[in-house]
Design a protein around this motif. Structure first.
Motif, PDB file in Angstrom:
ATOM      1  N   ARG A 166       0.791  -1.230   0.000  1.00 15.21           N
ATOM      2  CA  ARG A 166       0.000   0.000   0.000  1.00 15.21           C
ATOM      3  C   ARG A 166       0.823   1.280   0.000  1.00 15.21           C
ATOM      4  O   ARG A 166       0.251   2.361   0.001  1.00 15.21           O
ATOM      5  N   ASP A 172      -1.531  -1.977  -4.539  1.00 14.21           N
ATOM      6  CA  ASP A 172      -2.544  -0.933  -4.527  1.00 14.21           C
ATOM      7  C   ASP A 172      -1.856   0.379  -4.896  1.00 14.21           C
ATOM      8  O   ASP A 172      -1.053   0.902  -4.133  1.00 14.21           O
ATOM      9  N   LEU A 218     -10.555  -3.531  -1.848  1.00 15.06           N
ATOM     10  CA  LEU A 218      -9.939  -2.440  -2.613  1.00 15.06           C
ATOM     11  C   LEU A 218     -10.813  -2.026  -3.815  1.00 15.06           C
ATOM     12  O   LEU A 218     -10.811  -0.861  -4.206  1.00 15.06           O
ATOM     13  N   ALA A 245      -4.722  -1.358  -9.632  1.00 11.29           N
ATOM     14  CA  ALA A 245      -3.900  -2.336  -8.928  1.00 11.29           C
ATOM     15  C   ALA A 245      -3.323  -3.372  -9.885  1.00 11.29           C
ATOM     16  O   ALA A 245      -3.766  -3.508 -11.027  1.00 11.29           O
TER      17      ALA A 245
END
Length: 156
Positions: free
Chosen positions: A52, A76, A152, A128
């Motif tokens: 992340r 992500d 997500l 992503a």
């Protein structure tokens, strides 16, 4: 007064042991999250590590020698944009699934070349990238347009 002088092999052994312990510790602390791919009426579950932040995304799967068949790594990127990946210092061949914000797979780069610096583009803006062991997408019949289910992604 005595002075301890280590031999080169002792320094190497100590450094190697420290590196192994660090990797074992990091692997033991790795958190995974469930992710499912819906492909042609079938559902395929994976345990994924989610990267992340920039530091985690830049490290990714570098230097790892193995990954369980039901595991993966989800990058992500925090916003929808064209992205590019590469395999520098990555020893595993991977399938890279480029995923839109709604969870649909935009493109799959299958069987990527380990340790290559060749750039692998998303082909369109994505949110992503999911990395799985090479051959997983083909073996499970996963294709562009299939849906990835994870918090997500927001369904349309």
């Amino acid at each position: 007064m005595s002075v301890f002088r280590s031999r080169p092999w002792q320094r190497f052994a100590a450094a190697f042991l420290a590196l192994v312990l660090l990797q074992v510790s990091a692997a033991a602390q790795t958190q995974t999250e469930p992710l499912t791919i819906a492909a042609h009426g079938a559902s395929h579950g994976f345990a994924v590590e989610v990267m992340r932040d920039d530091e985690a995304r830049s490290r990714g799967l570098m230097f790892r020698r193995t990954m369980a068949a039901d595991h993966g790594m989800l990058f992500d990127f925090e916003k929808v944009a064209p992205v590019a990946m590469w395999m520098k210092n990555t020893y595993l061949s991977l399938d890279m699934l480029f995923i839109r914000a709604d969870g649909t797979i935009a493109r799959i780069a299958a069987d990527t070349e380990p340790q290559s610096t060749r750039v692998i583009p998303s082909g369109e803006p994505v949110l992503a990238v999911l990395e799985l062991n090479a051959g997983t997408a083909a073996r499970l019949g996963i294709k562009a347009g299939d849906r990835v289910q994870h918090p997500l992604f927001k369904p349309r």
